[in-house]
Scaffold this motif. Structure first.
Motif, PDB file in Angstrom:
ATOM      1  N   MET A   1       0.587  -1.114   0.381  1.00  0.00           N
ATOM      2  CA  MET A   1       0.256   0.243  -0.288  1.00  0.00           C
ATOM      3  C   MET A   1       1.037   1.514   0.254  1.00  0.00           C
ATOM      4  SD  MET A   1      -3.320   0.486   2.355  1.00  0.00           S
ATOM      5  CE  MET A   1      -4.779  -0.458   1.909  1.00  0.00           C
ATOM      6  N   PHE A   2       2.473   1.024   0.469  1.00  0.00           N
ATOM      7  CA  PHE A   2       2.600   2.242   0.644  1.00  0.00           C
ATOM      8  C   PHE A   2       4.497   1.780   0.345  1.00  0.00           C
ATOM      9  CE2 PHE A   2      -1.010   3.480   3.232  1.00  0.00           C
ATOM     10  CZ  PHE A   2      -0.967   4.665   2.299  1.00  0.00           C
ATOM     11  N   LYS A  10      15.979  13.422   3.110  1.00  0.00           N
ATOM     12  CA  LYS A  10      15.153  13.384   2.369  1.00  0.00           C
ATOM     13  C   LYS A  10      14.553  12.425   2.148  1.00  0.00           C
ATOM     14  CE  LYS A  10      17.996  13.009  -1.861  1.00  0.00           C
ATOM     15  NZ  LYS A  10      18.327  13.092  -2.983  1.00  0.00           N
ATOM     16  N   ALA A  11      13.256  11.929   2.136  1.00  0.00           N
ATOM     17  CA  ALA A  11      12.774  10.885   2.221  1.00  0.00           C
ATOM     18  C   ALA A  11      11.466  10.479   1.202  1.00  0.00           C
ATOM     19  CB  ALA A  11      11.333  10.509   3.619  1.00  0.00           C
ATOM     20  N   VAL A  12      11.116   9.436   0.774  1.00  0.00           N
ATOM     21  CA  VAL A  12      10.237   9.840  -0.475  1.00  0.00           C
ATOM     22  C   VAL A  12       8.988   8.138  -0.463  1.00  0.00           C
ATOM     23  CG1 VAL A  12       9.990   8.960  -3.046  1.00  0.00           C
ATOM     24  CG2 VAL A  12      11.754   9.752  -2.020  1.00  0.00           C
ATOM     25  N   LEU A  13       8.486   8.417  -0.232  1.00  0.00           N
ATOM     26  CA  LEU A  13       6.768   7.884   0.654  1.00  0.00           C
ATOM     27  C   LEU A  13       5.850   7.920  -1.099  1.00  0.00           C
ATOM     28  CD1 LEU A  13       3.760   9.302   3.065  1.00  0.00           C
ATOM     29  CD2 LEU A  13       3.487   7.830   1.070  1.00  0.00           C
ATOM     30  N   THR A  14       6.360   6.131  -1.236  1.00  0.00           N
ATOM     31  CA  THR A  14       5.154   5.701  -2.773  1.00  0.00           C
ATOM     32  C   THR A  14       4.165   5.466  -2.500  1.00  0.00           C
ATOM     33  OG1 THR A  14       7.206   5.933  -3.537  1.00  0.00           O
ATOM     34  CG2 THR A  14       5.653   4.488  -4.744  1.00  0.00           C
ATOM     35  N   LEU A  15       2.697   5.595  -2.525  1.00  0.00           N
ATOM     36  CA  LEU A  15       1.724   5.295  -3.375  1.00  0.00           C
ATOM     37  C   LEU A  15       1.606   3.792  -3.758  1.00  0.00           C
ATOM     38  CD1 LEU A  15      -0.677   8.423  -3.522  1.00  0.00           C
ATOM     39  CD2 LEU A  15       0.887   7.794  -1.307  1.00  0.00           C
ATOM     40  N   CYS A  16       1.387   2.595  -3.432  1.00  0.00           N
ATOM     41  CA  CYS A  16       1.176   1.760  -4.434  1.00  0.00           C
ATOM     42  C   CYS A  16       0.375   0.590  -4.046  1.00  0.00           C
ATOM     43  CB  CYS A  16       2.795   1.159  -3.763  1.00  0.00           C
ATOM     44  SG  CYS A  16       3.215   1.232  -1.982  1.00  0.00           S
ATOM     45  N   PRO A  18      -2.636  -0.949  -6.038  1.00  0.00           N
ATOM     46  CA  PRO A  18      -3.086  -0.691  -6.653  1.00  0.00           C
ATOM     47  C   PRO A  18      -4.133  -1.520  -7.321  1.00  0.00           C
ATOM     48  CG  PRO A  18      -1.796  -2.410  -7.259  1.00  0.00           C
ATOM     49  CD  PRO A  18      -2.183  -2.310  -5.434  1.00  0.00           C
ATOM     50  N   PRO A  19      -5.379  -0.702  -8.707  1.00  0.00           N
ATOM     51  CA  PRO A  19      -4.437  -0.447  -9.236  1.00  0.00           C
ATOM     52  C   PRO A  19      -5.336   1.937  -9.457  1.00  0.00           C
ATOM     53  CG  PRO A  19      -7.315  -0.866  -9.662  1.00  0.00           C
ATOM     54  CD  PRO A  19      -6.394  -0.962  -8.665  1.00  0.00           C
ATOM     55  N   VAL A  20      -5.818   2.504  -8.480  1.00  0.00           N
ATOM     56  CA  VAL A  20      -5.517   3.813  -8.475  1.00  0.00           C
ATOM     57  C   VAL A  20      -4.826   4.504  -6.965  1.00  0.00           C
ATOM     58  CG1 VAL A  20      -7.096   4.051 -10.302  1.00  0.00           C
ATOM     59  CG2 VAL A  20      -8.138   4.057  -8.215  1.00  0.00           C
ATOM     60  N   ASN A  21      -4.383   3.654  -6.320  1.00  0.00           N
ATOM     61  CA  ASN A  21      -3.905   4.502  -5.057  1.00  0.00           C
ATOM     62  C   ASN A  21      -5.795   4.671  -3.984  1.00  0.00           C
ATOM     63  OD1 ASN A  21      -1.339   4.022  -4.314  1.00  0.00           O
ATOM     64  ND2 ASN A  21      -0.795   5.109  -6.525  1.00  0.00           N
ATOM     65  N   ALA A  22      -6.222   3.699  -4.665  1.00  0.00           N
ATOM     66  CA  ALA A  22      -7.900   4.246  -3.761  1.00  0.00           C
ATOM     67  C   ALA A  22      -8.100   4.087  -1.808  1.00  0.00           C
ATOM     68  CB  ALA A  22      -9.208   3.959  -4.315  1.00  0.00           C
ATOM     69  N   ILE A  23      -8.721   5.211  -1.505  1.00  0.00           N
ATOM     70  CA  ILE A  23      -8.312   5.752  -0.248  1.00  0.00           C
ATOM     71  C   ILE A  23      -9.499   5.135   0.991  1.00  0.00           C
ATOM     72  CG2 ILE A  23      -8.731   7.387   1.387  1.00  0.00           C
ATOM     73  CD1 ILE A  23      -7.389   9.438  -0.629  1.00  0.00           C
ATOM     74  N   ASP A  52       3.472   4.705  -7.833  1.00  0.00           N
ATOM     75  CA  ASP A  52       3.546   3.715  -8.497  1.00  0.00           C
ATOM     76  C   ASP A  52       2.982   3.281  -9.647  1.00  0.00           C
ATOM     77  OD1 ASP A  52       2.609   1.993  -7.195  1.00  0.00           O
ATOM     78  OD2 ASP A  52       4.025   0.773  -6.244  1.00  0.00           O
ATOM     79  N   GLN A  53       2.254   4.317  -9.028  1.00  0.00           N
ATOM     80  CA  GLN A  53       0.431   3.256 -10.550  1.00  0.00           C
ATOM     81  C   GLN A  53       0.473   4.531 -11.738  1.00  0.00           C
ATOM     82  OE1 GLN A  53      -1.281   0.119 -10.232  1.00  0.00           O
ATOM     83  NE2 GLN A  53       1.035   0.649  -8.168  1.00  0.00           N
ATOM     84  N   LYS A  54       0.175   4.264 -12.346  1.00  0.00           N
ATOM     85  CA  LYS A  54      -0.296   4.976 -13.914  1.00  0.00           C
ATOM     86  C   LYS A  54      -1.425   6.172 -12.989  1.00  0.00           C
ATOM     87  CE  LYS A  54      -0.293   2.146 -17.956  1.00  0.00           C
ATOM     88  NZ  LYS A  54      -0.681   1.248 -19.196  1.00  0.00           N
ATOM     89  N   ILE A  55      -1.979   6.188 -11.963  1.00  0.00           N
ATOM     90  CA  ILE A  55      -3.364   7.456 -11.775  1.00  0.00           C
ATOM     91  C   ILE A  55      -2.100   8.034 -10.410  1.00  0.00           C
ATOM     92  CG2 ILE A  55      -5.435   7.156 -10.304  1.00  0.00           C
ATOM     93  CD1 ILE A  55      -6.177   6.108 -12.472  1.00  0.00           C
ATOM     94  N   PHE A  56      -2.176   8.787  -9.919  1.00  0.00           N
ATOM     95  CA  PHE A  56      -1.680   9.158  -8.574  1.00  0.00           C
ATOM     96  C   PHE A  56      -2.177   9.067  -7.469  1.00  0.00           C
ATOM     97  CE2 PHE A  56      -1.637  12.806  -5.189  1.00  0.00           C
ATOM     98  CZ  PHE A  56       0.268  12.044  -4.733  1.00  0.00           C
TER      99      PHE A  56
END
Length: 252
Positions: A1-2, A10-16, A18-23, A52-56
């Motif tokens: 999920m993250f 620095k920090a990088v938080l990636t939303l992951c 699938p498929p659209v990072n729905a909340i 990391d999805q096509k949609i933010f």
């Protein structure tokens, strides 16, 4: 999920998700847990939020929306959910580090409201940004009406919210919704350059400046007085003195 990676300032938080990072509730709880960690990270200057999805991020999970409308107390439950969205986004906004949002795909509804809680937004020319809630008989209630109006003014907020207009990244930059827009192939390098620049600044100065920018929009605060006190605090910082000494030595 993250996915969270910490690298010094620095920090990088990636939303992951699938498929659209729905909340949904699990997503919100997970993000809160990550913020607990980030708030305690010493020396953190810049946080990048990306996907990391096509949609933010496409906003609220549609399965959850369906469940809400099936409940007799759906309206009250919806208000509770929106309150949780608002609480999370307020924590992101209040994070002492500079929060940079990389928008490579669509940021719609709650996804754009998440981006609006960040300090800096960088979008691909082909990204899609919008608050389409009025099409569904709702409003962008997770801070969208307030943050967008403060950011872009009433006229632009009215265009985006009241007509449910969807903007590409280039138009979003022209209207002030994002600070940078670039071709898709240049997005990663552009974001990296901005985040690296921020991470190289004095962490204490960045924290003070972020708080003072927030003060400018709060009529209950005296931003000028707060500037004076911030300067006082920063003047005796060892990091400040080192940076100024290095600068003066180079100016000789």
């Amino acid at each position: 999920m993250f996915d969270l990676k910490l690298d010094g300032p620095k920090a990088v938080l990636t939303l992951c998700r699938p498929p659209v990072n729905a909340i949904n509730a699990e997503w919100l709880a997970g993000f809160h847990a990550l913020l607990d960690q980030l708030e305690g990270a010493a020396g953190l200057s810049a946080l990048l939020i990306r996907s990391d999805q096509k949609i933010f991020c496409a906003g609220m999970d549609l399965d959850h929306v369906r469940a809400l409308f099936a409940r007799a107390d759906g309206a009250d439950a919806m208000v509770g959910d929106v309150s949780e969205f608002q609480r999370l986004f307020a924590r992101i906004e209040a994070l002492p580090a500079v929060v940079v949002c990389e928008i490579g795909g669509a940021a719609l509804g709650g996804g754009l409201e998440l981006a609006l809680a960040c300090d800096i937004r960088i979008a691909s020319h082909k990204a899609k940004l919008g608050l389409p809630e009025a099409r569904l008989g709702l409003i962008p209630g997770a801070g969208g009406t307030q943050r967008l109006t403060r950011l872009c003014g009433r006229g632009i907020a009215s265009r985006i919210i009241l007509s449910a207009d969807t903007l590409d990244g280039a138009t979003a930059e022209r209207l002030g919704l994002v600070q940078w827009s670039c071709p898709p192939e240049a997005l990663e390098a552009t974001v990296e350059a901005v985040v690296t620049r921020i991470a190289g600044l004095a962490p204490a100065a960045v924290r003070e400046a972020k708080a003072l920018i927030a003060a400018a929009g709060d009529p209950a605060r005296d931003g000028y007085a707060e500037e004076r006190e911030a300067d006082r605090r920063l003047f005796d910082q060892a990091d400040t003195r080192t940076r100024i000494a290095d600068f003066l030595a180079g100016a000789r």
